[in-house]
Scaffold this motif. Structure first.
Motif, mmCIF file in Angstrom:
data_model
loop_
_atom_site.group_PDB
_atom_site.id
_atom_site.type_symbol
_atom_site.label_atom_id
_atom_site.label_comp_id
_atom_site.label_asym_id
_atom_site.label_seq_id
_atom_site.Cartn_x
_atom_site.Cartn_y
_atom_site.Cartn_z
ATOM 1 N N ALA A 99 22.201 56.892 67.957
ATOM 2 C CA ALA A 99 21.170 57.641 67.234
ATOM 3 C C ALA A 99 19.806 57.322 67.826
ATOM 4 N N GLU A 100 18.976 58.341 67.991
ATOM 5 C CA GLU A 100 17.595 58.137 68.416
ATOM 6 C C GLU A 100 16.766 57.951 67.155
ATOM 7 N N VAL A 101 16.112 56.799 67.041
ATOM 8 C CA VAL A 101 15.419 56.421 65.815
ATOM 9 C C VAL A 101 13.925 56.283 66.087
ATOM 10 N N ASP A 102 13.101 56.757 65.178
ATOM 11 C CA ASP A 102 11.651 56.614 65.280
ATOM 12 C C ASP A 102 11.275 55.162 65.031
ATOM 13 N N GLU A 103 10.657 54.522 66.033
ATOM 14 C CA GLU A 103 10.307 53.106 65.937
ATOM 15 C C GLU A 103 9.346 52.821 64.788
ATOM 16 N N LYS A 104 8.359 53.704 64.605
ATOM 17 C CA LYS A 104 7.379 53.496 63.539
ATOM 18 C C LYS A 104 8.030 53.573 62.168
ATOM 19 N N ALA A 105 8.853 54.593 61.960
ATOM 20 C CA ALA A 105 9.535 54.738 60.669
ATOM 21 C C ALA A 105 10.455 53.557 60.404
ATOM 22 N N TYR A 106 11.028 52.994 61.452
ATOM 23 C CA TYR A 106 11.917 51.837 61.324
ATOM 24 C C TYR A 106 11.153 50.559 60.998
ATOM 25 N N GLY A 107 9.850 50.548 61.302
ATOM 26 C CA GLY A 107 9.031 49.370 61.035
ATOM 27 C C GLY A 107 8.627 48.607 62.278
ATOM 28 N N LEU A 108 8.784 49.225 63.450
ATOM 29 C CA LEU A 108 8.405 48.595 64.718
ATOM 30 C C LEU A 108 7.449 49.531 65.470
ATOM 31 N N PRO A 109 6.213 49.656 64.966
ATOM 32 C CA PRO A 109 5.299 50.659 65.515
ATOM 33 C C PRO A 109 4.632 50.283 66.835
ATOM 34 N N ILE A 110 4.763 49.042 67.272
ATOM 35 C CA ILE A 110 4.065 48.618 68.477
ATOM 36 C C ILE A 110 5.056 48.474 69.637
ATOM 37 N N THR A 111 4.793 49.244 70.686
ATOM 38 C CA THR A 111 5.572 49.142 71.918
ATOM 39 C C THR A 111 4.705 48.458 72.959
ATOM 40 N N VAL A 112 5.300 47.506 73.668
ATOM 41 C CA VAL A 112 4.577 46.702 74.641
ATOM 42 C C VAL A 112 5.372 46.674 75.947
ATOM 43 N N PHE A 113 4.679 46.855 77.057
ATOM 44 C CA PHE A 113 5.290 46.619 78.363
ATOM 45 C C PHE A 113 4.831 45.250 78.824
ATOM 46 N N VAL A 114 5.783 44.395 79.117
ATOM 47 C CA VAL A 114 5.496 43.018 79.514
ATOM 48 C C VAL A 114 6.028 42.821 80.928
ATOM 49 N N ARG A 115 5.132 42.462 81.844
ATOM 50 C CA ARG A 115 5.525 42.185 83.220
ATOM 51 C C ARG A 115 5.541 40.672 83.415
ATOM 52 N N ILE A 116 6.632 40.192 83.955
ATOM 53 C CA ILE A 116 6.827 38.745 84.105
ATOM 54 C C ILE A 116 7.100 38.405 85.557
ATOM 55 N N LYS A 117 6.408 37.364 86.003
ATOM 56 C CA LYS A 117 6.636 36.815 87.342
ATOM 57 C C LYS A 117 7.218 35.423 87.168
#
Length: 157
Positions: free
Chosen positions: A52-70
Motif C-alpha cells: 500500500a502507498e501511504v501518505d507519510e504525513k497522515a501516518y504521522g511522519l511528516p518530515i522526510t530527510v536525505f542523509v548522506r554519509i561518508k
C-alpha cells in the motif's frame, strides 16, 4: 521480458489492486494469457510483491530527510557493519551506495526535528566508523512515483 510484460508491470504499478480482467483489458490480452504472464513475472522475481502507498504525513511522519554519509574507512568489515546496522533501522526507508564524495544516501522519515536528532544520536552515531553526515530536509515534493518509464527497446535477458 518483452513489451507486453512491461505493460503489465506499469499497469500494476499504477493500480496494484486491479482485477485480472481489468489488467487484461488494460494491456489488450485475454485473461488467461495475462494471468499466466503475471504468474511468470512473480515466479521469476520480477514482481516481488504488492504494498500500500501511504501518505507519510497522515501516518504521522511528516518530515522526510536525505542523509548522506561518508565512512572513515572502506574496508569490508566497516562497510558490512554499517550496512548491517542500517538494515535494522525502521526510519531508514531507502539506503543507496553512491559514487562521489559520500558513500551512502539514506531516505529517512521522522515525526519532527526532535525525532531526527534522536535518530542521529541514538541510531546512527552508535554505528561508528562514520566520517561525516550531511543532511537535507525536504520541504516540498514536486514528483513522486513508483511507475517505471517505458523501455522503448528490448534488452537481452
Amino acid at each position: 521480458m518483452d513489451a507486453k510484460d512491461r505493460q503489465i508491470i506499469r499497469a500494476l504499478q499504477k493500480n496494484g489492486r486491479m482485477s485480472n480482467q481489468d489488467l487484461a483489458d488494460a494491456v489488450q490480452l485475454s485473461p488467461s494469457p495475462c494471468l499466466r504472464r503475471l504468474r511468470n513475472l512473480e515466479a521469476d522475481g520480477i514482481i516481488r510483491g504488492f504494498s500500500a502507498e501511504v501518505d507519510e504525513k497522515a501516518y504521522g511522519l511528516p518530515i522526510t530527510v536525505f542523509v548522506r554519509i561518508k565512512l572513515e574507512h572502506h574496508n569490508a568489515g566497516d562497510v558490512q557493519n554499517f550496512e548491517r546496522h542500517i538494515l535494522n533501522i525502521d526510519e531508514v526507508l531507502e539506503c543507496h551506495v553512491l559514487t562521489g564524495v559520500t558513500d551512502y544516501q539514506l531516505r529517512v522519515v521522522v515525526a519532527d526535528l526532535n525525532a531526527y536528532e534522536d535518530f542521529i544520536r541514538k541510531r546512527i552515531h552508535p554505528i561508528g566508523g562514520i566520517a561525516s553526515i550531511d543532511t537535507s530536509f525536504v520541504y516540498s515534493t514536486v514528483k513522486k512515483t513508483s511507475v517505471f518509464p517505458m523501455v522503448h527497446r528490448e534488452h537481452p535477458s
